[in-house]
Design an enzyme around this catalytic site. Structure first.
Site, mmCIF file in Angstrom:
data_model
loop_
_atom_site.group_PDB
_atom_site.id
_atom_site.type_symbol
_atom_site.label_atom_id
_atom_site.label_comp_id
_atom_site.label_asym_id
_atom_site.label_seq_id
_atom_site.Cartn_x
_atom_site.Cartn_y
_atom_site.Cartn_z
ATOM 1 N N GLY A 65 0.804 -1.219 0.000
ATOM 2 C CA GLY A 65 0.000 0.000 0.000
ATOM 3 C C GLY A 65 0.831 1.260 0.000
ATOM 4 O O GLY A 65 1.998 1.258 -0.381
ATOM 5 N N SER A 66 0.213 2.273 0.474
ATOM 6 C CA SER A 66 0.748 3.631 0.388
ATOM 7 C C SER A 66 2.052 3.815 1.162
ATOM 8 O O SER A 66 2.258 3.220 2.217
ATOM 9 C CB SER A 66 -0.297 4.598 0.934
ATOM 10 N N SER A 67 2.880 4.704 0.639
ATOM 11 C CA SER A 67 4.101 5.075 1.355
ATOM 12 C C SER A 67 3.785 5.842 2.632
ATOM 13 O O SER A 67 4.657 6.024 3.483
ATOM 14 C CB SER A 67 5.015 5.897 0.452
ATOM 15 N N VAL A 68 2.540 6.284 2.783
ATOM 16 C CA VAL A 68 2.122 6.946 4.016
ATOM 17 C C VAL A 68 2.147 5.949 5.183
ATOM 18 O O VAL A 68 2.118 6.343 6.343
ATOM 19 C CB VAL A 68 0.721 7.591 3.841
ATOM 20 N N GLY A 69 2.260 4.672 4.862
ATOM 21 C CA GLY A 69 2.380 3.657 5.909
ATOM 22 C C GLY A 69 3.549 3.918 6.842
ATOM 23 O O GLY A 69 3.497 3.580 8.023
#
Length: 145
Positions: A65-69
């Site tokens: 998923g997102s790099s915001v992880g």
């Protein structure tokens, strides 16, 4: 049950951590599957939901998923509900590595043989929630107590 087993690992983020084992056989999307206030895994496709990351040593293949992880991992740490350490079994993705680096969470990688050794300990104990792990990435070892 005591194992007194030592498994080799590769240091990604340095440090030492101790905690109960929390093993997922499938990747985790930190942004979409984890409550940053409680540390609870809110959804997954492998029966992993309702588990809590707080104080655990999380063993999983990699994040998705997102790099915001990475920020999600930092939020877990800021809210005192982060895992004490993380071990990746497939690849060390940039989301997990950067999240652990900014959160000061020890991170290691283990190969297939080491993963099999860990799974065998779980099979012998019959209950993965009873196994406590010491992750020492500076010495590149995992001690199963």
């Amino acid at each position: 049950m005591r194992f007194d087993l030592e498994i080799k690992c590769k240091k990604i983020v340095g440090g030492m951590a101790k905690g109960k084992l929390l093993l997922s056989k499938k990747p985790i999307n930190f942004l979409g599957m984890v409550n940053t206030k409680s540390g609870e895994i809110t959804s997954s496709n492998n029966g992993f939901e309702k588990q809590n990351l707080k104080g655990k040593i999380l063993v999983f293949p990699n994040s998705i998923g997102s790099s915001v992880g990475a920020y999600t991992i930092y939020s877990l740490k800021s809210n005192n509900v982060a895992p004490n350490g993380i071990i990746c079994t497939n690849i060390v993705d940039i989301t997990t590595a950067s999240g652990c680096a900014i959160s000061n969470i020890p991170l290691a990688f283990i190969d297939n043989q080491s993963y099999d050794d860990l799974v065998n300990c779980i099979k012998i104990s019959g209950n993965d929630k009873e196994i406590e792990i010491i992750l020492d990435t500076e010495e590149e070892k995992i001690i199963i107590d």
